[in-house]
Write an enzyme that holds these catalytic residues in place. Structure first.
Site: not given
Length: 258
Positions: A107, A109, A129, A9, A11
């Protein structure tokens, strides 16, 4: 060479692997208004600065949590590299059993980080994270993804405080040793930093309590842009792994390549 792209969101993090070695990596701001050609030319310029030509890239794998950009990068891959990328999502082999009510909701990630962390450190473990949002992911000793927790990131909360409280200024997010601030700015910095330190350690403590067994120690690994802030102060975070997501993309690529 393998090009790995993680669209977040805030980078976009990119890396190039030559064999098993991450030889180059870049971090650029996510801009939802950029076009295919703007991103494509930027990407080619970054690669060109290291003398990498588009023809040197053999494969591409992408993880994205930004719906507006999900269609842009596959088009870039086709237009500028003549490649169809692997996109993290349903149908991609991760090698990890996802024990979520609806695995499609997790997600990309979070899955990529979990795959990399379990591959590198084994389980049971908690992956933290510290990005735009803070995510906590739990993996058991067998390597099953159990789920986790999500809360607003430290910058989101700091910005909300500045925007919603008329007399409070915008402040830099820093690590503070003292909890008692002597002015408005240091009071805000102390509250933000130590408040989030308490939040992070409290959630980790509860997850560790659920994961620990008699014969195994729960490892806690952190990644993300703000992770370094808390390494020395957290009672639980034992290692910062800034390239965890890129390495996870490489691992998943290996499990899916023909």
């Amino acid at each position: 060479m393998l090009l790995v792209i993680d669209v977040g969101n805030t980078n976009i993090v990119l890396g190039v692997f030559q064999g098993d070695e991450l030889v180059y990596d870049w971090r650029v701001s996510t801009d939802k208004n950029k076009t295919v050609d703007e991103y494509g030319l930027m990407l080619r310029q970054m690669l060109g600065s290291t003398n990498i030509e588009p023809k040197d890239i053999n494969d591409i794998i992408i993880s994205s949590v930004v719906p507006n950009i999900n269609d842009i990068f596959p088009e870039i891959c086709k237009k500028y590299f003549d490649l169809d990328p692997i996109i993290i999502g349903p149908g991609v082999k991760t090698g990890m059993n996802i024990l979520y009510d609806n695995p499609k909701e997790v997600g990309a990630d979070r899955i990529v980080n979990s795959v990399a962390a379990y591959e590198k450190y084994g389980g049971p473990l908690v992956v933290v994270d510290l990005g735009t949002a803070i995510t906590f992911d739990a993996i058991n000793q067998k390597g099953d993804y159990l789920g986790g927790a999500i809360c607003p990131g430290i910058k989101i909360s700091a910005d909300a405080l500045f925007q919603r409280a008329s007399k409070l200024p915008k402040v830099e997010i820093i690590k503070t040793d003292k909890i008692i601030g002597k002015n408005t700015v240091t009071s805000m910095q102390a509250g933000i930093y130590h408040g989030y330190l308490g939040l992070i350690d409290s959630i980790i403590a509860k997850m560790v309590g659920q994961l620990k067994t008699a014969d195994s120690r729960v490892k806690v690994i952190s990644t993300g842009g703000y992770s370094q802030l808390f390494l020395d102060q957290s009672a639980y975070i034992e290692k910062i792994d800034p390239m965890l997501t890129l390495e996870g993309l490489k691992i998943i690529y290996e499990r899916n390549k023909k």
